[in-house]
Design a protein around this motif. Structure first.
Motif, PDB file in Angstrom:
ATOM      1  N   GLU A 461     -25.938 -19.010 -16.611  1.00  0.00           N
ATOM      2  CA  GLU A 461     -25.256 -17.711 -16.481  1.00  0.00           C
ATOM      3  C   GLU A 461     -26.117 -16.621 -17.093  1.00  0.00           C
ATOM      4  O   GLU A 461     -26.676 -16.801 -18.178  1.00  0.00           O
ATOM      5  N   CYS A 462     -26.183 -15.479 -16.393  1.00  0.00           N
ATOM      6  CA  CYS A 462     -26.975 -14.368 -16.925  1.00  0.00           C
ATOM      7  C   CYS A 462     -26.506 -13.057 -16.290  1.00  0.00           C
ATOM      8  O   CYS A 462     -25.866 -13.082 -15.236  1.00  0.00           O
ATOM      9  N   PRO A 463     -26.806 -11.928 -16.909  1.00  0.00           N
ATOM     10  CA  PRO A 463     -26.416 -10.655 -16.302  1.00  0.00           C
ATOM     11  C   PRO A 463     -27.044 -10.504 -14.915  1.00  0.00           C
ATOM     12  O   PRO A 463     -28.182 -10.958 -14.698  1.00  0.00           O
ATOM     13  N   ALA A 464     -26.307  -9.856 -14.000  1.00  0.00           N
ATOM     14  CA  ALA A 464     -26.762  -9.756 -12.605  1.00  0.00           C
ATOM     15  C   ALA A 464     -28.162  -9.164 -12.496  1.00  0.00           C
ATOM     16  O   ALA A 464     -28.949  -9.577 -11.645  1.00  0.00           O
ATOM     17  N   MET A 465     -28.484  -8.205 -13.366  1.00  0.00           N
ATOM     18  CA  MET A 465     -29.783  -7.536 -13.250  1.00  0.00           C
ATOM     19  C   MET A 465     -30.914  -8.322 -13.928  1.00  0.00           C
ATOM     20  O   MET A 465     -32.050  -7.874 -13.955  1.00  0.00           O
TER      21      MET A 465
END
Ligand SMILES: Nc1ncnc2c1ncn2[C@@H]1O[C@H](COP(=O)(O)OP(=O)(O)OP(=O)(O)O)[C@@H](O)[C@H]1O
Length: 754
Positions: A461-465
């Motif tokens: 999981e990671c930020p979209a950007m």
């Protein structure tokens, strides 16, 4: 002083090539024009006896010397040649013509000898390049043996040329495996030999179940997980049929019929090529199985494919090109109507998504029996045409929609009258396949599990950007892992490939807008056993189906797959044929729910609906310190990539507009044009502005960014724990300590516990 030459086993190959060249540039038979320069092979070398203590020296096969020559360079300056020293007798330096000389190579000439030119070997008789070296070495060996054999009786002229001890040694090599596990399937000796040579000692489950059913003449719908050997499950019965048919024809001393006996349809060009290779391997390893394959795929010469089709036994292709060729007329449809097998591989994809129309056309043409369709057909033939089709239909995939599976398995009813309304449904198309049996045999070898057994599934999981950042970090965690990265768009493939290349990673692209040759090249480079083991292929879903590349260790979903089936097929590029592998989805927080739903669907027990309690994907914890240490690299690489892509795009658009303006005879000003188009305002304006900004980076600035990135990549990124470092490339510390690899080594990461 005399000249010496030493030969060791390694140098021999190279040397023989050089000598061949030298021999070619040697004297011509017309002595008057000979300048006295000869090649290395023309000289009368004498062997130097080795001192006793050197006799056991391995790899050093002999030292030879010659007197009375000067070394000269060829006109290009590269090649070493020889000339008789002033005053030396030319004849004395030249080799005497050998009894074994077969005229293929010029063996030297003495004054006043024959004026005949060497006989050229017809192209058809020329040995393939690969064999040339071997043959030459054998010839040299033979020439040395000639003297010793002179006292022996002459060879029996009835002995077949080419049957030498060396040949016997090669023929005697048995590198096959025991294939008794295949006995129950009742296969021919030819196919068993082929399987043995391919080292396939045991049939896979899908092969065990499907081969007998197909050999018994049934229509089969086969479902088995990815990488489970479905290709040979239909390939073996097809070849069996070919061998049987050919055997009968030979008994009747009839000329083998050249009409195709099988049509295999594939949704992608790469898969079609691979099917041709797998089945081709089966054929070439089966003694005397000379079945011919025509490969009909888009992007390559249509004329060549038409010619191939004229003599093909097995036709493999993508529906678009197959239909393009068949519909050109010239009796091809009629030829294809006699096929014994129709195979629909990756059926769920092939019978939907854009291929529908062409598949429907092909199926329609195969079954067409309209009057007047074939004006040259007589009554008897027409009557024969009316007979029920002898064609067996074989449908394969790892995924079929659940409803359809239920119907195929006889657990629910087929849709009735509304089928025509659902023209694009798989069910409709299956009906169109016109199975010869009322119901095909549905063979589902693993109704519960769609995923390969050796597959581990994870999620990051990671930020979209920040997907680029996490992708890069993930790749660093898996050095020497051949990795396939999936995206949902062609532009993402282009951008990511460049980004990773800028980060000095060996990335290749694959998408459907690439020229076919470039597509094949990417797959070839990625799959070659000699390619960098850290190779990365960035691809759209064009690579999701069927591609069988040995040694893909990891599949990364940069974009979450859109459907559960796509997830199964993408992940199925790894952990094939009993191997292990990893599949990791990089997921933005807003995608987590849909990804969890998708995974649950894939892992749901067959028939049981409802949510699965635990997420079947393992969550991977990437050390945040690692991520933050590589952030600068990513930012720099992104700037460089965005700028290069924007420049390319703007220059392509600009060129096009400039050419159009020139054609119209008007002036073109890009700024003015942008304003008149309202670029920079409204929808898409932001993107356009960004592109403009990215492209406005000057050459000097770009060079500065590259230098900075290079510097970053060359720095050791210590994450605070001794001996834990990041590397610029994905380089293995142990290999480097052994003296392998390049010098850009900077450190090593602890492996992810996944
Ligand atoms: N009996 C066997 N023993 C060992 N290896 C095999 C055997 N049969 C096939 N293979 C190998 O297994 C690999 C996978 O086979 P194949 O490509 O046919 O899988 P598949 O089921 O069609 O996969 P996908 O669903 O992804 O298309 C190939 O490399 C093939 O050479």
């Amino acid at each position: 002083m005399g000249q010496k030459r030493g030969r060791d086993s390694k140098a021999q190959g190279l040397e023989s090539k050089k000598r061949k060249k030298a021999a070619k540039s040697g004297p011509v038979s017309d002595d008057s024009s000979w300048d006295g320069v000869v090649g290395i092979d023309d000289l009368n070398w004498t062997e130097v006896a080795l001192p006793d203590r050197l006799e056991d020296a391995t790899g050093f096969l002999g030292l030879e010397e010659i007197d009375g020559v000067d070394i000269v360079r060829s006109s290009g300056g590269g090649e070493v040649q020889f000339k008789a020293k002033e005053g030396a007798n030319r004849k004395s330096i030249l080799k005497k013509p050998s009894a074994e000389d077969d005229g293929e190579e010029w063996g030297g000439i003495s004054d006043g000898e024959s004026n005949e030119k060497p006989t050229a070997v017809p192209a058809a008789e020329a040995q393939p390049a690969k064999d040339e070296k071997k043959t030459k070495n054998k010839k040299e060996k033979k020439a040395k043996e000639v003297k010793a054999k002179e006292a022996q009786p002459k060879r029996d002229p009835n002995l077949k040329a080419g049957l030498s001890f060396a040949a016997l040694e090669e023929a005697g090599e048995d590198d096959g495996v025991d294939v008794s596990a295949w006995d129950k399937l009742g296969l021919s000796p030819e196919i068993l030999t082929s399987l043995s040579k391919l080292t396939f000692s045991t049939p896979t489950t899908v092969q065990k179940s499907c081969i007998p059913a197909i050999l018994d003449g049934h229509d089969v719908v086969g479902k088995a997980s990815t990488g489970s050997g479905k290709t040979l499950a239909f390939g073996i019965p097809i070849l069996e049929h070919y061998l049987e048919k050919r055997g009968k024809k030979e008994d009747e001393s009839e000329k083998p019929k050249s009409d195709p006996m099988a049509l295999i349809l594939s949704p992608t060009r790469e898969l079609a090529h691979q099917l041709a290779k797998h089945i081709g391997d089966l054929i070439t390893n089966a003694p005397d199985a000379d079945a011919r394959i025509a490969l009909l795929t888009g992007g390559l010469s249509i004329q060549k494919q038409q010619r191939q089709l004229a003599n093909a036994d097995i036709v493999i292709g993508t529906p678009g090109r197959v239909w393009e060729i068949l519909s050109t007329g010239s009796g091809l449809i009629r030829k294809m109507q006699g096929i014994k097998f129709l195979v629909v591989d990756e059926a769920d994809r092939l019978l939907s998504e854009g291929h529908f129309k062409e598949v429907e056309e092909i199926l329609g043409a195969l079954d067409r029996k309209e009057q007047g369709d074939f004006p040259d057909m007589d009554e008897e033939e027409e009557a024969a045409e009316e007979e029920p089709s002898v064609r067996q239909t074989l449908v394969f995939s790892a995924t079929f929609h659940r409803d359809l599976q239920q119907k195929l398995a006889g657990k629910s009813r087929w849709t009735g009258g509304d089928l025509m309304d659902k023209k694009e449904s798989m069910e409709y198309l299956l009906k169109k396949l016109n199975f010869r049996e009322e119901k095909p045999k549905f063979i589902d070898v693993n109704p519960v599990q769609q995923m390969a057994e050796g597959l581990k599934e994870g999620i990051v999981e990671c930020p979209a950007m920040e997907k680029d950042l996490y992708l890069y970090s993930l790749l660093l965690y898996y050095p020497k892992h051949r990795t396939l990265v999936f995206t949902n768009s062609i532009s993402a493939v282009r951008r990511l490939t460049q980004l990773l290349q800028n980060l000095q990673l060996p990335a290749l692209a694959l998408h459907s807008s690439m020229a076919q040759k470039a597509r094949l090249r990417s797959v070839e480079r990625f799959s070659s056993p000699t390619s960098d083991p850290s190779s990365i292929l960035v691809a759209t879903d064009v690579a999701a189906r069927g591609l069988d590349i040995k040694g893909i260790d990891c599949v990364i979903h940069y974009h979450a797959p859109r459907t559960a089936d796509t997830y199964v097929h993408r992940s199925g590029r790894t952990a094939r044929a009993g191997a292990v592998g990893k599949s990791v989805i990089i997921c933005a927080p807003e995608e987590v729910v849909s990804v969890a739903r998708l995974a649950a669907k894939v892992h749901a027990q067959n028939g049981k609906k409802g949510p699965v309690k635990k997420l079947p994907l393992e969550s991977l914890d990437i050390d945040r310190r690692v991520v933050s240490r590589v952030r600068t690299r990513i930012e720099l690489a992104k700037k460089i990539t965005d700028s290069t892509i924007a420049k390319e795009k703007i220059s392509a658009e600009d060129n096009w507009l400039r050419a159009a303006a020139e054609d119209l005879g008007v002036d073109y000003d890009s700024e003015e044009f942008d304003e008149s188009q309202g670029k920079g305002r409204g929808r898409g304006g932001g993107r356009h502005q960004k592109e403009k900004q990215a492209s406005s980076i000057t050459k000097g600035e770009l060079a500065g960014l590259r230098a900075e990135l290079k510097n970053q990549l060359s720095q050791r990124v210590n994450i605070g724990v001794s001996e834990r470092y990041l590397t610029a490339g994905r380089i293995d510390i142990e290999a480097l300590l052994r003296g392998e690899g390049n010098n850009s080594f900077l450190g090593h990461l602890d492996p992810l516990d996944f």
